[in-house]
Design a protein around this motif. Structure first.
Motif, PDB file in Angstrom:
ATOM      1  N   ILE A  97       0.855  -1.180   0.000  1.00  0.00           N
ATOM      2  CA  ILE A  97       0.000   0.000   0.000  1.00  0.00           C
ATOM      3  C   ILE A  97       0.892   1.230   0.000  1.00  0.00           C
ATOM      4  CG2 ILE A  97      -1.787   1.293   1.237  1.00  0.00           C
ATOM      5  CD1 ILE A  97      -2.772  -1.423   0.249  1.00  0.00           C
ATOM      6  N   GLU A  99       0.792   5.672  -0.487  1.00  0.00           N
ATOM      7  CA  GLU A  99      -0.067   6.835  -0.432  1.00  0.00           C
ATOM      8  C   GLU A  99       0.789   8.086  -0.625  1.00  0.00           C
ATOM      9  OE1 GLU A  99      -1.840   8.758   3.370  1.00  0.00           O
ATOM     10  OE2 GLU A  99      -3.346   7.360   2.647  1.00  0.00           O
ATOM     11  N   GLY A 149      -6.279   1.573  -0.419  1.00  0.00           N
ATOM     12  CA  GLY A 149      -4.952   1.806  -0.977  1.00  0.00           C
ATOM     13  C   GLY A 149      -4.718   1.155  -2.312  1.00  0.00           C
ATOM     14  N   ALA A 151      -2.031  -0.769  -4.664  1.00  0.00           N
ATOM     15  CA  ALA A 151      -0.829  -1.584  -4.625  1.00  0.00           C
ATOM     16  C   ALA A 151      -0.007  -1.247  -5.860  1.00  0.00           C
ATOM     17  CB  ALA A 151      -1.194  -3.059  -4.612  1.00  0.00           C
TER      18      ALA A 151
END
Length: 161
Positions: A97, A99, A149, A151
């Motif tokens: 994940i 961000e 999230g 990937a």
């Protein structure tokens, strides 16, 4: 040295408050060395002790390409922030994940450095220091990143500003 198991979200132990280290002894030196080995093997650029189920204020960071610039912070505290930059971040406790996060471009950290004897203050010109100190302070990637999230390809998360 030994590889340590990394806790993964949603493990509740990741929410345990890390305690200050009162004495730098053999156990802390060994933990720091094992954390560095674990971080490099993961692979990652930073790891907080809480992520390996040791709830003390200990962080290892190495943002160099050739893994030659290991920093070990004992009882880190961010005392000053400057600038601002945005970049993709990942966390070894939330694998896969990433961000986009806005952080300080440079942070001044008060800590014992590299398992040293005396406290020092150093300026770290890399956002990773803020991210990993946040890990020791229980500030993780946003919940949205965990729930929704994306990937990305492993290793695609950049930490440069």
């Amino acid at each position: 040295m030994a590889l340590l198991p990394i806790l993964h979200y949603p493990d509740l132990r990741l929410h345990t408050k890390a305690k200050p280290i009162a004495e730098v002894d053999t156990r802390i030196r060994t933990l720091a060395a094992d954390m560095a080995e674990t971080m490099y093997a993961a692979p990652g650029i930073g790891l907080a002790a809480t992520q390996v189920d040791e709830h003390v204020r200990l962080v290892v960071i190495d943002v160099s390409e050739d893994k030659s610039a290991l920093l070990t912070f004992i009882n880190p505290q961010i005392i000053e922030k400057s600038g601002q930059c945005e970049g993709e971040e990942g966390c070894l406790s939330v694998p896969g994940i990433y961000e986009t996060v806005t952080r300080a471009e440079t942070v001044k950290v008060r800590a014992l450095f590299s398992v040293a004897v005396a406290a020092g203050i150093g300026e770290v010109g890399h956002r990773a220091a803020g991210e990993v100190v946040d890990d020791v302070d229980l500030v993780a990637l946003g919940q949205e990143a965990v729930d929704q999230g994306r990937a990305d390809e492993p290793g695609s998360a950049g930490h440069e500003c």
